[in-house]
Design a protein around this motif. Sequence first.
Motif, PDB file in Angstrom:
ATOM      1  N   THR A 100      -0.682  16.615  -1.329  1.00  0.00           N
ATOM      2  CA  THR A 100       0.148  15.538  -1.871  1.00  0.00           C
ATOM      3  C   THR A 100       0.146  15.570  -3.392  1.00  0.00           C
ATOM      4  O   THR A 100       1.189  15.372  -4.029  1.00  0.00           O
ATOM      5  N   LEU A 148       7.541  14.849  -4.564  1.00  0.00           N
ATOM      6  CA  LEU A 148       7.210  13.507  -4.106  1.00  0.00           C
ATOM      7  C   LEU A 148       7.127  12.580  -5.317  1.00  0.00           C
ATOM      8  O   LEU A 148       6.632  12.979  -6.379  1.00  0.00           O
ATOM      9  N   ALA A 164      -4.957  10.932   4.168  1.00  0.00           N
ATOM     10  CA  ALA A 164      -3.613  11.488   4.357  1.00  0.00           C
ATOM     11  C   ALA A 164      -3.594  12.931   3.950  1.00  0.00           C
ATOM     12  O   ALA A 164      -4.350  13.377   3.119  1.00  0.00           O
ATOM     13  N   ARG A 202      -0.111   7.355  -3.954  1.00  0.00           N
ATOM     14  CA  ARG A 202       0.999   7.729  -3.069  1.00  0.00           C
ATOM     15  C   ARG A 202       0.657   7.288  -1.657  1.00  0.00           C
ATOM     16  O   ARG A 202      -0.417   7.594  -1.127  1.00  0.00           O
ATOM     17  N   ARG A 203       1.596   6.564  -1.044  1.00  0.00           N
ATOM     18  CA  ARG A 203       1.374   6.009   0.281  1.00  0.00           C
ATOM     19  C   ARG A 203       2.391   6.573   1.265  1.00  0.00           C
ATOM     20  O   ARG A 203       3.567   6.737   0.952  1.00  0.00           O
ATOM     21  N   TYR A 204       1.903   6.910   2.467  1.00  0.00           N
ATOM     22  CA  TYR A 204       2.773   7.263   3.593  1.00  0.00           C
ATOM     23  C   TYR A 204       2.642   6.139   4.619  1.00  0.00           C
ATOM     24  O   TYR A 204       1.651   6.070   5.345  1.00  0.00           O
TER      25      TYR A 204
END
Length: 234
Positions: free
Chosen positions: A42, A51, A234, A9-11
């Motif tokens: 996350t 998400l 993150a 998962r990328r922000y």
Amino acid sequence: MLEALGVSRRYGWRWALRDLSLSVSPGETIALLGKNGSGKTTLLKTFAGLLRPTEGAVRVNGEPISREAKGRIGLLSHDPMLYAGLTIRENLGYFARLFSVESGEIPARVDLLAETLGIVERLDEPVRVLSQGLRQRAALARALLHEPEVVLLDEPFAGLDPEASGRLENVVRALCEGRERIVAFTTHDLSKAFDMAGRIVVLAGGRLAYEENAENSSEEAVLAAFDESSGGSA
């Protein structure tokens, strides 16, 4: 069965999770540990379906998370997700209807959870006047209203006094008894992790750094895994 399969998962440019695979079986309680920013929150939000993974997949009983599957999940997050101007009773009634709890069952469920969590005398007070501990208990009642099969708790003991923490700990223990329910909680308290969980999982840099049954784990091994960051954040 709750599964993360190669989840990333990328922000923006930051990776919160990197190629993480983890499965939890019915009846299991796992503690998710790691430094701030290791990806614990996350992961819980991804498990809850709030998400979407940038890569990989999350599955419940072998199927992608659907609206129906979300209805079997209860999440306690840093945000209590309660309306400050409404009383606890009003909040719980509102969310029970959102969870499609039969209207005739709502009063009994609210009363039972209030009794279990020690908030009976505060049910008709607005959330905005409650202490953090009471808000935490009210938020847990919200998360349990629909009798979820999967319970995800993000730092449930943070900021609580010893009495409130002990009461909440008893509730979490009760969740794990007598029912094939999955419970996953994040914490910075190693003693609670070892005392309450059957399995210890450590995230570092968004990756799975350590996974072992609590009885075969040691604090030294867990703390060593905290620093196994591979560049994610993150």
